[in-house]
Scaffold this active site. Structure first.
Site, PDB file in Angstrom:
ATOM      1  N   ARG A 155       0.841  -1.210   0.000  1.00 51.52           N
ATOM      2  CA  ARG A 155       0.000   0.000   0.000  1.00 51.52           C
ATOM      3  C   ARG A 155       0.872   1.256   0.000  1.00 51.52           C
ATOM      4  O   ARG A 155       0.448   2.312  -0.425  1.00 51.52           O
ATOM      5  CB  ARG A 155      -0.960  -0.022   1.193  1.00 51.52           C
ATOM      6  N   TYR A 172      -0.004   4.373  -2.368  1.00 53.66           N
ATOM      7  CA  TYR A 172      -0.169   5.764  -1.930  1.00 53.66           C
ATOM      8  C   TYR A 172       0.763   6.699  -2.701  1.00 53.66           C
ATOM      9  O   TYR A 172       0.376   7.804  -3.073  1.00 53.66           O
ATOM     10  CB  TYR A 172       0.061   5.887  -0.415  1.00 53.66           C
ATOM     11  N   TYR A 222     -13.539   9.441   1.467  1.00 55.30           N
ATOM     12  CA  TYR A 222     -14.689   9.233   2.357  1.00 55.30           C
ATOM     13  C   TYR A 222     -14.299   9.617   3.788  1.00 55.30           C
ATOM     14  O   TYR A 222     -13.121   9.686   4.134  1.00 55.30           O
ATOM     15  CB  TYR A 222     -15.210   7.796   2.258  1.00 55.30           C
TER      16      TYR A 222
HETATM   17  C1  LIG Z   1      -8.249   4.384   6.276  1.00 56.84           C
HETATM   18  S1  LIG Z   1      -9.254   4.766   7.649  1.00 56.84           S
HETATM   19  C2  LIG Z   1     -10.262   6.042   6.972  1.00 56.84           C
HETATM   20  C3  LIG Z   1     -10.996   6.854   8.001  1.00 56.84           C
HETATM   21  C4  LIG Z   1     -11.793   7.984   7.380  1.00 56.84           C
HETATM   22  N1  LIG Z   1     -10.895   8.936   6.759  1.00 56.84           N
HETATM   23  C5  LIG Z   1     -12.669   8.717   8.410  1.00 56.84           C
HETATM   24  O1  LIG Z   1     -12.552   9.936   8.499  1.00 56.84           O
HETATM   25  O2  LIG Z   1     -13.454   8.067   9.086  1.00 56.84           O
HETATM   26  C6  LIG Z   1     -10.283   3.361   7.678  1.00 56.84           C
HETATM   27  C7  LIG Z   1     -10.755   3.062   9.087  1.00 56.84           C
HETATM   28  O3  LIG Z   1     -11.741   4.029   9.473  1.00 56.84           O
HETATM   29  C8  LIG Z   1     -12.736   3.418  10.258  1.00 56.84           C
HETATM   30  N2  LIG Z   1     -13.995   3.425   9.504  1.00 56.84           N
HETATM   31  C9  LIG Z   1     -14.178   3.610   8.200  1.00 56.84           C
HETATM   32  N3  LIG Z   1     -15.473   3.492   7.875  1.00 56.84           N
HETATM   33  C10 LIG Z   1     -16.121   3.232   9.020  1.00 56.84           C
HETATM   34  C11 LIG Z   1     -17.463   2.970   9.352  1.00 56.84           C
HETATM   35  N4  LIG Z   1     -18.424   2.955   8.428  1.00 56.84           N
HETATM   36  N5  LIG Z   1     -17.758   2.718  10.635  1.00 56.84           N
HETATM   37  C12 LIG Z   1     -16.818   2.704  11.595  1.00 56.84           C
HETATM   38  N6  LIG Z   1     -15.535   2.927  11.344  1.00 56.84           N
HETATM   39  C13 LIG Z   1     -15.187   3.180  10.073  1.00 56.84           C
HETATM   40  C14 LIG Z   1     -12.281   1.957  10.478  1.00 56.84           C
HETATM   41  O4  LIG Z   1     -11.490   1.905  11.663  1.00 56.84           O
HETATM   42  C15 LIG Z   1     -11.473   1.738   9.231  1.00 56.84           C
HETATM   43  O5  LIG Z   1     -10.576   0.647   9.371  1.00 56.84           O
END
Ligand SMILES: C[S@@+](CC[C@H](N)C(=O)[O-])C[C@H]1O[C@@H](n2cnc3c(N)ncnc32)[C@H](O)[C@@H]1O
Length: 263
Positions: free
Chosen positions: A67, A71, A93
């Site tokens: 990854r 990136y 997102y």
């Molecule tokens: C790469 S990070 C991205 C986070 C994203 N930028 C945000 O602001 O929430 C991915 C992590 O965010 C969290 N995450 C993303 N989508 C989620 C959801 N629908 N519900 C709960 N946690 C979520 C999880 O811990 C996941 O492994």
């Protein structure tokens, strides 16, 4: 002259994005997207004709790719557009700067080259979590870590506060080439956490709904059962406090107050 703005779409289709962020998308020359939910991706595509989906930069079926390389390639594609004098927007997102490295790297690079670059704040998974699970993080405080980082480094959690472990489905995965952890690694995490939390302590697997018609997942399990829990790439682990807040008598004495003064 090219410019760069990172915006976040929030977690729920259409309803979570800010008015400013939507406006940036509509007026951009090119919009890069990393919005894994397909309905949300289609919705963004309806706002601008010039969309570049960053998803194909990830390893494709059967390919082994770090990854870290993914990136680098994403940032290079974004910066090339800025250098080509395009009003460039990148929509991620959630919040574009929360557990999302490409925004921070690309903005720093664009600024270094003399371009205007900034990030718009947005609704993150954590913002949804406080709302859905009904926790006020101000009540006892909170700490948050990327799950693997928590394992690889000597972080010391405070068991009187809430602890969030992001990317729990990748806990202990160091190669950056796989998209899932396994129960052996999760067992090691459980052992690590047992220094501060009893094995019977209730923890929460949280997944915000990404469409308004769905309910969030709020599964309460025992810490010892984590290795067998179903974890998805969107799962966040919530560990509620296992101990009560303790008064800091030394500081309170300096302030001339007692616990009784706090009501
Ligand atoms: C790469 S990070 C991205 C986070 C994203 N930028 C945000 O602001 O929430 C991915 C992590 O965010 C969290 N995450 C993303 N989508 C989620 C959801 N629908 N519900 C709960 N946690 C979520 C999880 O811990 C996941 O492994």
């Amino acid at each position: 002259m090219g410019s760069l703005v990172f915006v976040g779409t929030g977690l729920q289709l259409a309803g979570h994005i800010s008015v400013r962020s939507k406006d940036y998308i509509e007026k951009a020359d090119v919009v890069f997207t990393l919005v894994p939910e397909s309905n949300a991706q289609h919705w963004v595509e309806g706002l601008n004709d010039n969309i570049v989906d960053l998803q194909p930069f990830y390893a494709q079926e059967g390919e082994i790719k770090s990854r870290r390389d993914t990136y680098k390639e994403m940032v290079a594609a974004i910066i090339d557009a800025v250098r080509a004098d395009k009003k460039t927007v990148c929509a991620l997102y959630g919040h574009p700067g929360v557990f999302a490295c490409i925004s921070h790297i690309a903005i720093a690079q664009a600024k270094k080259e003399g371009f205007n670059a900034h990030m718009e704040p947005a609704i993150s998974a954590e913002a949804c979590l406080w709302a859905d699970v009904g926790i006020d993080p101000g009540k006892s405080g909170n700490q948050g870590y990327e799950a693997s980082q928590f394992m690889f480094f000597k972080h010391i959690p405070d068991p009187t506060t809430y602890l969030l472990l992001w990317q729990i489905s990748l806990a202990g995965e160091h190669t950056l080439t796989k998209f899932h952890t396994d129960s052996d690694r999760l067992q090691i995490l459980v052992e690590q956490l047992s220094e501060w939390y009893p094995l019977e302590h209730e923890i929460i697997i949280y997944e915000a709904a990404n469409l308004p018609v769905f309910e969030p997942r709020i599964d309460r399990i025992k810490l010892q059962d984590l290795p067998y829990a179903k974890l998805n790439h969107i799962s966040t682990l919530v560990i509620p406090p296992s101990k009560k807040l303790e008064y800091n008598i030394e500081v309170m004495e300096k302030l001339g107050i007692t616990p009784e003064d706090l009501g």
